[in-house]
Design an enzyme around this catalytic site. Structure first.
Site, PDB file in Angstrom:
ATOM      1  N   ASP A 426       0.856  -0.964   0.292  1.00 46.90           N
ATOM      2  CA  ASP A 426      -0.340  -0.140  -0.136  1.00 46.90           C
ATOM      3  C   ASP A 426       0.955   1.464   0.095  1.00 46.90           C
ATOM      4  O   ASP A 426       2.405   1.129   0.437  1.00 46.90           O
ATOM      5  CB  ASP A 426      -0.671  -0.373   1.097  1.00 46.90           C
ATOM      6  N   THR A 428      -0.135   5.348   0.870  1.00 45.91           N
ATOM      7  CA  THR A 428      -1.212   5.783   1.715  1.00 45.91           C
ATOM      8  C   THR A 428      -0.833   5.277   3.074  1.00 45.91           C
ATOM      9  O   THR A 428      -1.178   4.183   4.091  1.00 45.91           O
ATOM     10  CB  THR A 428      -1.717   6.638   2.057  1.00 45.91           C
ATOM     11  N   ARG A 665       6.092  16.401  -5.275  1.00 43.42           N
ATOM     12  CA  ARG A 665       5.257  17.321  -5.899  1.00 43.42           C
ATOM     13  C   ARG A 665       4.589  18.928  -6.411  1.00 43.42           C
ATOM     14  O   ARG A 665       5.335  19.215  -5.508  1.00 43.42           O
ATOM     15  CB  ARG A 665       4.463  16.362  -4.623  1.00 43.42           C
ATOM     16  N   GLY A 747      -5.177   3.074  -3.327  1.00 46.47           N
ATOM     17  CA  GLY A 747      -6.068   4.227  -3.927  1.00 46.47           C
ATOM     18  C   GLY A 747      -6.280   5.673  -4.491  1.00 46.47           C
ATOM     19  O   GLY A 747      -7.055   5.993  -4.544  1.00 46.47           O
ATOM     20  N   LYS A 854      -6.712  -4.835  -5.092  1.00 52.61           N
ATOM     21  CA  LYS A 854      -5.920  -5.382  -3.953  1.00 52.61           C
ATOM     22  C   LYS A 854      -5.673  -6.668  -4.276  1.00 52.61           C
ATOM     23  O   LYS A 854      -5.026  -7.698  -4.476  1.00 52.61           O
ATOM     24  CB  LYS A 854      -6.063  -4.494  -3.439  1.00 52.61           C
ATOM     25  N   ASP A 874      -1.436  -0.480   6.089  1.00 54.79           N
ATOM     26  CA  ASP A 874      -1.678  -0.169   7.162  1.00 54.79           C
ATOM     27  C   ASP A 874      -3.411   0.515   7.652  1.00 54.79           C
ATOM     28  O   ASP A 874      -4.008   0.641   8.353  1.00 54.79           O
ATOM     29  CB  ASP A 874      -1.518   1.032   7.669  1.00 54.79           C
ATOM     30  N   ASP A 878      -6.599  -2.911   3.530  1.00 50.39           N
ATOM     31  CA  ASP A 878      -5.563  -3.604   2.650  1.00 50.39           C
ATOM     32  C   ASP A 878      -5.411  -5.106   3.287  1.00 50.39           C
ATOM     33  O   ASP A 878      -5.229  -5.782   2.883  1.00 50.39           O
ATOM     34  CB  ASP A 878      -4.224  -3.461   3.603  1.00 50.39           C
TER      35      ASP A 878
END
Length: 1219
Positions: A426, A428, A665, A747, A854, A874, A878
């Site tokens: 994952d 985030t 970013r 996501g 996933k 986390d 997930d």
């Protein structure tokens, strides 16, 4: 308190155009059709007692992630135990031991089986109990529930029922799926963080129905009732169909009013909601799967070894029974003492030799059962528990910030940690820590910000190391040394002193040119002024005064927006107040020298969406000037620049590329001025679009926005660092060097995922990106599914061709695919083509994926490649991925514990994954593999001697060993050394494992548990059994054993052979070990000593117990030199071939760890640091991701430049050494 009331009066819906629109009541569409299959759920609001009766008896809100419950534990746990082939065999043997033909007593067969199975079941129960306790932590969380008469009281989550009205307060998780009734905001707006569901950190806006807005405080729920008709429980996170029947009216419901379990309430003081789905009916739990029963590949392969040994057992038992039948038929009439003429005993009846053979077959199957080690499983269980204990107590995986340690929640998969091929992660909360830091900016074509990003620092450090290692390679160029050094300096990353840590969260910018008002001295300070105003005004955040520090903090929809406002504040433009129609900014620095408060009237907000990739705000300043401030992705904003607004485009583009390469970013900031008449004309069109009804509404809104968002003037760009968790780039680099493939499943939107890819060095400049995406949504609606699939298949095929036709050996490809496209790519007729492309790429990023996708991607990789997969995450989103993977790792962060509860291992930070795999995984795999091979070796060496003796004595079924010897062999005399091998063995230290991550490939390639090695150990056991039996027969059979001339009887012969077995197998394990501690010395050599002690004490026991072994050691064995000589001779002869093998291998065909062991033994790593560093570099697994790959590409570029420069000087052409 006053500030709280002001916030509550804000009608936040005025800030949104696209995210939160509600049509006028007069034109509201009719109720949703909710009849038929899949739409049978009825919820009585504020009347939860009605749901206790059928047909409304719904699931409770208590959740469980355990494998067992009190009713299913014994049947399921017994099934798990007897899935093991060996346990099935020993169950059969235990049953057969109840028959008269058994060579052993029933207790001697049943007791070990009961002990082994009981211990394993106790371990399973303990691990499941821990899962139960973690479930209870969730189930016992508190939330306010309406108990009647307008009174709300705290109640445990597990007691929340369908129909309950609950009050959730700021920063609390939603305990169930709720229908939003009202919020602290006047217009029913609330902000929800769905990171646990989809991994996104930007807040989602939810809005209640207009009819429920009057339910604004506790007292209004005294007489509240209503009825909800809606869809049945399902896993679709983004859809909801239902109707609310309230005040004799029916109102349609959609996902805008639904608050999902495990989402968190943010930026909103409180909300009221009614419970629709509870517990396992909630959408997040519908996305999870039942806790699977996972078995490691090593354990599965062990079953095949047992099949092989069982086949051997059956074969030798058949040989024995055929031999016995032949002996009975031909020789039994002469053996009068066996009473062959007794017709009642079929065992020795020559007339029924076939029956005698069948009876003897049962005896042989039990007698030779020692070929299959029953104690193997219990020894492995003990070893794995101790290994898990070492993982749990590893101080290097302790997180000081949270106080959490690593936790092996199941010990069944320890060795799998050393064989992982692909990691699916994952983003985030796993790779990132959900914090944005403003780091750099480009304004008026000038780049500001001297502080280096984490990626720059890591790459610079690695580059300095690699240049130092390879400095000798540059001597091939006939150039002056100083000139060469200067060229290298030009190419290395220039960094500033980063030791000073900033105390300002969200602001890591360092550049004196802009700080403390110095920006006013810069050229083009008018552009800087407008840049900072855009930064402080173009947002939808809420300011909050921190009374302790006196500064303002911001509750923003996204971490980026919060970082921009903190940066604006630090530059002297502090946004400190928002009213219903304006924002007020305090400008600290201006020409008057005093702070000035400027109010900007908000006319319109064109909010950010993932499709628009931009945000604009139309404001009117105090002078009446109408301005449009906008920010967005540079690819979008540059297309919307006016001809006279492109002055800084070239320089800004260059800076954006540099920022992107360093993993930052970026957003472009633009503005334009409007005439009032121009704005009025546009606003009329915009309001028409905003209030329109029908399918064309979104299109009309987008067209109106496009009319405004053009002809901008470019001011500059921002660069924020999506703060990675500590050590993430280094961890990914090390894992890549260990040969592991890393996929990111998130996501988040594609741009965010790509930025993180650069931050983590999964992507880098020069890497060729293959982006697979379906056409836009409008085209999707028009095209048939077959056409869309064909388009995606063509993209995948073209990508595969591109990879195959690439001739540059250093070329790297990255595959990037979104969730909508993945829906088609995962279908049966396309998934293997997609997997083929993904496997060929250096890195894979899947974005906008649902929790179920996933899990499906994880299953595809696991089943399609046949390799071991590890999933790490986390959040609740997930869980499916973690459970589907061979190994699931949960991050025990601050965002809930669902991932941890579903995982096999939990860690506090992603960086600990490096040590978990590269150190503990490597050790556990080699320990378990060597332990199992050794176990089969020693049992074959022991068991086959029984067969040889039986064949030697006419297939009599007689054991040459005392029953006590046989019972103590696995339990006492050889159990502790093998456990010490499985717990303490280290081929290299943990520091060396981390310095030489390529050693990990020994497990991934299964070098220590392949059939070649297994059969080698089996062959070694067969050889040892032959030597032990026949060499002892040769030594003892034809000569006197004692001084008095007595020859060896069966007891002496059997005890001597058993002594040789004890010496041989314990000496063999000593040769197998690479790492000795005092514990191993004690356990190995004391096991041999324990045999002599056992023989002594057993011999001193009464003859009624000891039988023929009475005083055997004292009177017969110890005084006989031939007993000691045969023990020594047999031990040396049995272990000589293995010793010769390892000597030859280390001299002529050494493995990686052999070389390292030799270097460490002779301390060459201390005496010759250059050689040690060179060996580390050579042993690195070639990789195309990680900052090492980035540095390698940089060095290759440098070599090319040096070569070209040398060629242009007309010197002799030298060959550039290959990297």
């Amino acid at each position: 308190m006053v500030r709280g009331r002001i916030r509550a009066r804000l009608r936040r819906s005025h800030l949104y155009t696209f995210s939160c629109m509600r049509p006028a009541p007069s034109v509201t569409e009719g109720p949703n059709p909710v009849q038929g299959a899949g739409f049978s759920r009825t919820v009585f609001c504020n009347q939860s007692l009605l749901h206790k009766k059928k047909p409304f008896k719904y699931s409770s809100n208590s959740i469980s992630t355990t494998k067992y419950n009190p009713l299913t534990f014994f049947p399921k746990a017994l099934f798990e135990q007897f899935r093991r082939v060996a346990n099935l065999y020993f169950l059969l043997a235990a049953l057969l031991s109840l028959t008269p033909v058994s060579p052993f007593t029933p207790v001697s067969m049943i007791a070990p089986l009961a002990f082994v199975v009981g211990l394993s079941m106790a371990k399973e129960a303990l691990e499941d109990w821990r899962r139960f306790l973690q479930d209870m932590k969730i189930n016992l969380r508190k939330v306010k529930v309406h108990v009647g008469d307008g009174v709300f009281r705290y109640r445990a989550w597990r007691k929340v029922q369908v129909g309950d009205v609950i009050k959730v307060e700021k920063d609390q998780f939603f305990p169930a799926d709720l229908l939003l009734l009202s919020s602290s905001y006047e217009d029913g707006i609330c902000y929800v963080e769905t990171m646990n569901l989809d991994g996104e950190t930007n807040l989602k806006v939810k809005r209640s129905l207009e009819v429920t807005l009057p339910l604004e405080d506790d007292g209004t729920f005294k007489d509240f009732t209503g009825k909800i008709q809606c869809e049945d429980p399902n896993p679709n996170l983004y859809t909801f169909v239902g109707n609310l029947e309230y005040d004799r009216q029916v109102y349609p419901l959609d996902p805008m009013q639904i608050l999902l379990r495990d989402s968190k309430l943010r930026n909103t003081t409180y909300v009221y909601g009614v419970v629709v789905f509870t517990g396992h009916d909630s959408k997040v739990m519908q996305n999870s799967t039942n806790s699977p029963s996972k078995r490691s590949r090593v354990e599965q392969k062990m079953d095949y070894i047992i099949y092989l040994l069982f086949t051997l057992l059956v074969v030798i038992s058949l040989v024995s029974s055929i031999g016995f039948a032949f002996k009975t038929k031909n020789d039994m009439p002469d053996m009068w003492y066996l009473r062959p003429d007794d017709d009642t005993d079929d065992m020795y009846n020559p007339k029924k030799s076939a029956v005698s053979g069948l009876i003897h077959l049962v005896t042989a199957l039990i007698l030779y059962g020692y070929l299959i080690p029953i104690s193997l499983y219990v020894s492995i269980e003990v070893v794995k528990v101790l290994q898990a204990s070492f993982i749990n107590k590893d101080i290097h995986m302790y997180d000081e910030e949270t106080g959490n340690t690593a936790n092996a929640r199941t010990s069944n998969l320890n060795e799998e940690l050393g064989q992982v091929d692909t990691i699916l992660s994952d983003k985030t909360g796993t790779l990132t820590c959900n914090q944005m830091d403003f780091l750099k900016c480009s304004i008026a074509g000038i780049s500001y910000g001297t502080r280096a990003s984490e990626v720059e620092l890591a790459a610079a450090k690695q580059m300095a190391m690699d240049l130092g290692e390879q400095a000798d390679d540059f001597s091939n160029f006939p150039m002056h040394k100083d000139k060469k050094a200067s060229e290298i300096e030009l190419e290395t990353v220039v960094t500033t002193n980063n030791d000073r840590r900033t105390a300002i969260k969200g602001f890591s910018f360092e550049d004196t040119r802009l700080m403390n008002g110095n920006w006013m001295k810069e050229p083009n300070n008018d552009v800087l002024l407008m840049f900072f105003r855009v930064l402080s005004v173009c947002q939808t955040a809420i300011p909050e005064l921190n009374e302790e520090t006196g500064t303002y903090t911001y509750e923003a929809e996204s971490p980026d927006e919060g970082a921009f406002l903190v940066a604006a504040r630090e530059f002297g433009f502090e946004f400190y107040k928002r009213t219903q129609s304006s924002v007020i900014v305090r400008e600290k620095y201006n020409s008057s020298g005093k702070p000035v408060e400027r109010e900007y009237k908000i006319l319109n907000v064109l909010d950010f969406t993932s499709k628009r990739k931009r945000m604009s705000v139309i404001v009117q300043d105090e002078d009446g000037q109408i301005l449009v401030f906008a920010k967005g992705a540079d690819s979008i904003m540059f297309e919307r620049l006016a001809k006279n607004g492109r002055v800084y485009e070239e320089a800004t583009t260059k800076h954006l590329n540099e920022y992107g390469e360093n993993g930052l970013r970026t957003l472009a900031l633009v503005f334009k001025k409007l005439e009032e008449s121009e704005y009025s004309a546009w606003n009329n069109e915009f309001q028409k679009a905003k209030t329109s009804i029908g399918a064309d509404r979104d299109v009309m809104l987008e067209q109106a926005s496009d009319m405004m968002e053009k002809d901008f003037i470019l001011l500059g760009a921002t660069a924020v660092e999506d703060k990675l968790q500590s050590g993430v780039p280094q961890c990914i680099d090390k894992l890549a060097q260990a040969g592991l493939k890393i996929w990111v499943l998130t996501g988040d939107k594609m741009e965010t995922a790509i930025n993180i890819g650069y931050s983590c060095s999964l992507l880098r400049q020069g890497m060729k990106q293959i982006c697979i995406s379906a056409t836009n949504s409008d085209a999707l609606a028009q095209e048939s599914k077959e056409a869309v699939k064909e388009n995606i298949l063509n993209q995948i095929t073209n990508g595969s061709q591109m990879v195959k036709l690439e001739k540059d050996p250093h070329a790297a490809f990255a595959l990037i695919i979104d969730g909508k496209t993945l829906t088609y790519a995962l279908e049966d007729d396309m998934k293997h083509v997609f997997l083929g492309l993904a496997v060929d790429c250096a890195s894979v990023i899947c974005c906008r994926v649902s929790p179920r996708q996933k899990a499906l991607v994880t299953r595809l990789v696991k089943e399609g490649t046949g390799r071991i997969t590890l999933a790490i995450g986390d959040g609740a989103n997930d869980v499916g991925m973690i459970q589907e993977a061979d190994i699931g790792v949960g991050i025990s962060g601050v965002e809930g514990m669902q991932a941890v509860m579903a995982s096999d291992f939990s860690i506090s930070q992603f960086r600990f994954l490096e040590r978990l795999l590269v150190v503990h995984g490597h050790w556990c795999y080699k320990r378990i593999a060597q332990m199992i091979c050794y176990f089969f070796y020693k049992n074959i060496a022991f068991g086959l001697t029984l067969f040889y003796f039986e064949a030697y004595t006419g297939f009599s079924g007689q054991s040459m060993y005392d029953d006590l010897y046989m019972l103590s062999f696995n339990v006492i005399l050889t159990s502790l050394p093998v456990i010490s091998l499985g717990v303490f063995e280290q081929d290299v230290s943990s520091e060396v494992c981390l310095q030489f991550p390529a050693l990990y490939q020994q497990g991934a390639k299964n070098l220590f548990f392949d059939w070649r090695r297994i059969l080698g150990w089996i062959g070694n056991g067969v050889y040892a059994s032959l030597i032990i039996f026949f060499l002892n027969i040769l030594i003892l059979y034809h000569q006197a054993f004692r001084v008095g001339g007595e020859t060896a009887d069966m007891t002496v012969m059997g005890t001597t052979m058993f002594t040789c077995i004890i010496w041989v197998v314990n000496s063999q394990i000593a040769l197998t070990m690479s790492h000795f501690t005092w514990i191993q010395h004690v356990l190995v050599w004391s096991s041999i000593g324990m045999w002599y002690l056992l023989l002594l004490l057993y011999g001193l026991a009464s003859p009624s117990y000891s039988g023929n072994a009475h005083k055997l050691l004292i009177e017969a064995l110890a005084p006989a030199p031939i007993f000691w000589a045969s023990s020594l001779l047999v031990t040396v002869t049995c272990n000589l071939p293995y010793f010769a093998h390892i000597s030859y291998q280390r001299c002529f065909n050494p493995m990686d760890h052999h070389i390292i062991q030799e270097i460490k033994y002779y301390k060459k790593d201390v005496e010759d640091q250059h050689m040690w560093t060179r060996e580390r570099s050579k042993a690195r697994q070639e990789t195309k991701i990680g900052f090492t790959a980035r540095v390698d590409a940089k060095i290759r570029h440098l070599r090319g430049r040096l070569q070209k420069k040398h060629s242009s000087m007309g010197g002799t052409q030298n060959t550039v050494p290959a990297l």
